[in-house]
Design a protein around this motif. Structure first.
Motif, mmCIF file in Angstrom:
data_model
loop_
_atom_site.group_PDB
_atom_site.id
_atom_site.type_symbol
_atom_site.label_atom_id
_atom_site.label_comp_id
_atom_site.label_asym_id
_atom_site.label_seq_id
_atom_site.Cartn_x
_atom_site.Cartn_y
_atom_site.Cartn_z
ATOM 1 N N LEU A 1 0.812 -1.223 0.000
ATOM 2 C CA LEU A 1 0.000 0.000 0.000
ATOM 3 C C LEU A 1 0.846 1.274 0.000
ATOM 4 O O LEU A 1 0.295 2.373 -0.114
ATOM 5 C CB LEU A 1 -0.924 0.019 1.222
ATOM 6 N N GLU B 1 0.386 3.648 -2.891
ATOM 7 C CA GLU B 1 -0.957 4.244 -2.941
ATOM 8 C C GLU B 1 -1.196 5.223 -1.804
ATOM 9 O O GLU B 1 -1.788 6.298 -1.998
ATOM 10 C CB GLU B 1 -2.002 3.127 -2.896
ATOM 11 N N SER C 1 -10.589 6.065 2.556
ATOM 12 C CA SER C 1 -9.223 6.010 2.031
ATOM 13 C C SER C 1 -8.641 7.400 2.188
ATOM 14 O O SER C 1 -9.216 8.382 1.719
ATOM 15 C CB SER C 1 -9.210 5.591 0.561
#
Length: 530
Positions: free
Chosen positions: A90, A93, A150
């Motif tokens: 991750l 991102e 997110s």
């Protein structure tokens, strides 16, 4: 008309889901929030599923839930409940501080590439709980909407500065501020520990810095006033106390950046060791505030060695990568006639006091670099006459070391543009927009919220040079904790969103609605606010 039981239940769930959705208010506003259908019932008996390398974060979450449910969740390596997961994939991102928080019908998961990201996911979960959670009677459960958040920060530097030189507040107040910074995902505590009116950090090689420099006999009551409190003021932190606060901050993923003022704002140190100064008249710690006369005699090798000795102890204490040296508001007048400094400038071919300051600053910067850290200072370290005090402009020959971080606080915004174009990293704390000692008439909440650390018109290719922003609590006229808190809150929440939230996601009306819950939390926890 008679409603079927199934239709009635569906209607209730639909209405509740809509209500729960409205109640999810998080400051700073996350990058994206996607809602699903239905809800999840979070109960006190839930388990926390966590790997060993997330022990700090799992324990932190367990304490949060224990205060509200009256029972401590079990922390396990497997099972169902609240899952805390590290996923290195991750990183591209989410970066170092981003996270994904998911509330499903069977549980909650927080995923991130780092422990810091997981911790920030926990802070968002905290704000989804009732605002009096942990401050009222224990509850059996909390209903949360199904959603996925997110989230990543806009800037890597999101700072709060506390000036304890002018008025010492103490460890418990600092820890209280660190707790609030953590809740708001602020990651840098800038600690202003030395100035003219008090030296607040123990330096073992120079004990008089605290024996003498941490105490003043009196205090000016208000700006330009002859009135005094007629009471002494004192206080300092031992190195053991500082270690404790650093550990407390680290557990909350906050880096502590110490500020040790040099070459100006030095009179508390000079009162302790008279040979450090230029005037020979500084014999006690000043009781008045403002730009003072005396500064360190940086033409004397012994004085520079003293400052490096101080930095040695400071850098050994503070594990962070940045040391702030101030560098603002130096009174050049005594330098212009002091024999040591005049001779030193001639020897080094320095044409002006500004060049002398940059020469000195670069020596300190190199010293800090060699210790594996970076120097930071207020934007006078670049040599600009931001106060308009110099009678004639001299040709400046010295250039600030490129490794230095420029902390902008005053002057034309074009100075920021010039700094980043010349390759410097900048933290933007423009005083008109970020100084918490200013009144709410001068700096209303709406203006705090509207601040953008990136100046208008700055070329996109330089945006990465703007590390972020800081908000400053200068304490000359803020003697008590209550008066200080009213200056800080609620504006601290606005600056948290300035540092974290992308500009297209900012909405002042939404922020004010979210602030209502936060004010309940502050009131319940004993924090005063405006």
């Amino acid at each position: 008309m008679k409603l079927s039981n199934s239709f009635f239940i569906a209607l209730v769930l639909s209405v509740f889901s809509m209500q729960a959705r409205e109640e999810v208010t998080i400051i700073p506003q996350p990058t994206s929030v996607a809602y699903g259908e239905g809800s999840f019932q979070l109960k006190g008996k839930i388990s926390i599923i966590s790997a060993e390398n997330l022990e700090n974060e799992a324990s932190y979450l367990a304490k949060v839930l224990q205060t509200g449910f009256g029972q401590s969740p079990r922390i396990k390596s497997k099972g169902k409940g609240i899952g805390l997961f590290l996923e290195e994939s991750l990183l591209s991102e989410l970066g170092e501080e981003g996270y994904i928080l998911s509330v499903g019908k069977k549980g909650i998961t927080i995923k991130a590439a780092t422990n810091t990201g997981v911790f920030y996911g926990i802070q968002s979960l905290r704000q989804m709980l009732p605002p009096d959670f942990g401050y009222a009677a224990p509850v059996e459960g909390v209903t949360l909407p199904i959603l996925e958040i997110s989230d990543t920060p806009r800037f890597p530097w999101r700072a709060f500065m506390l000036d304890e030189s002018r008025h010492f507040k103490g460890s418990e107040t600092v820890k209280k501020m660190l707790d609030q910074m953590a809740l708001l995902k602020m990651n840098t505590f800038h600690w202003h520990l030395t100035d003219d009116q008090g030296w607040r950090i123990e330096i073992k090689k120079y004990p008089k810095l605290t024996e003498i420099g941490s105490k003043r006999k009196n205090t000016q009551v208000s700006r330009k006033s002859e009135e005094r409190t007629k009471e002494p003021h004192e206080g300092f932190y031992t190195q053991e106390e500082i270690k404790e606060i650093i550990a407390y901050a680290k557990a909350r993923h906050i880096t502590v950046v110490p500020e040790i003022e040099m070459p100006g704002h030095a009179m508390a140190a000079i009162a302790a060791y008279h040979w450090l100064g230029t005037l020979g008249t500084t014999t006690e710690v000043p009781a008045v505030f403002g730009k003072m006369d005396d500064s360190f005699n940086i033409g004397d090798e012994k004085v520079v060695r003293f400052l490096k000795d101080v930095l040695d102890e400071v850098m050994a204490l503070f594990p962070g990568s940045v040391v702030h040296i101030g560098g603002d508001e130096v009174n050049y007048t005594p330098w212009e006639t002091h024999q040591d400094i005049v001779s030193f400038m001639k020897e080094k071919n320095l044409g002006s006091p500004a060049d002398l300051q940059i020469y000195f600053t670069n020596e300190i910067s190199n010293y800090i670099d060699n210790a594996g850290k970076r120097m930071m200072g207020w934007n006078e370290i670049m040599g600009d006459d931001i106060h308009g005090e110099r009678e004639q402009e001299t040709v400046q020959t010295e250039k600030l070391a490129k490794s230095a971080i420029v902390h902008f606080w005053k002057g034309d915004l074009q100075l920021i543009n010039r700094a980043v174009q010349e390759g410097y990293d900048v933290v933007n704390s423009n005083h008109w927009d970020t100084y918490l000692d200013y009144t709410y008439q001068r700096l209303p909440l709406s203006k705090s919220y509207a601040f953008d650390p990136i100046p208008k018109g700055l070329d996109q290719k330089y945006h990465a040079r703007i590390l972020g922003s800081g908000t400053q609590m200068w304490s000359e006229w803020i003697p008590t904790v209550e008066s200080m808190e009213k200056q800080i809150f609620p504006r601290l929440a606005a600056y948290a969103e300035v540092g974290w939230t992308q500009t297209h996601n900012k909405d002042f009306d939404r922020f004010q609605r979210a602030l209502d819950d936060l004010k309940i939390t502050w009131a319940k926890s004993g924090i005063s606010f405006h």
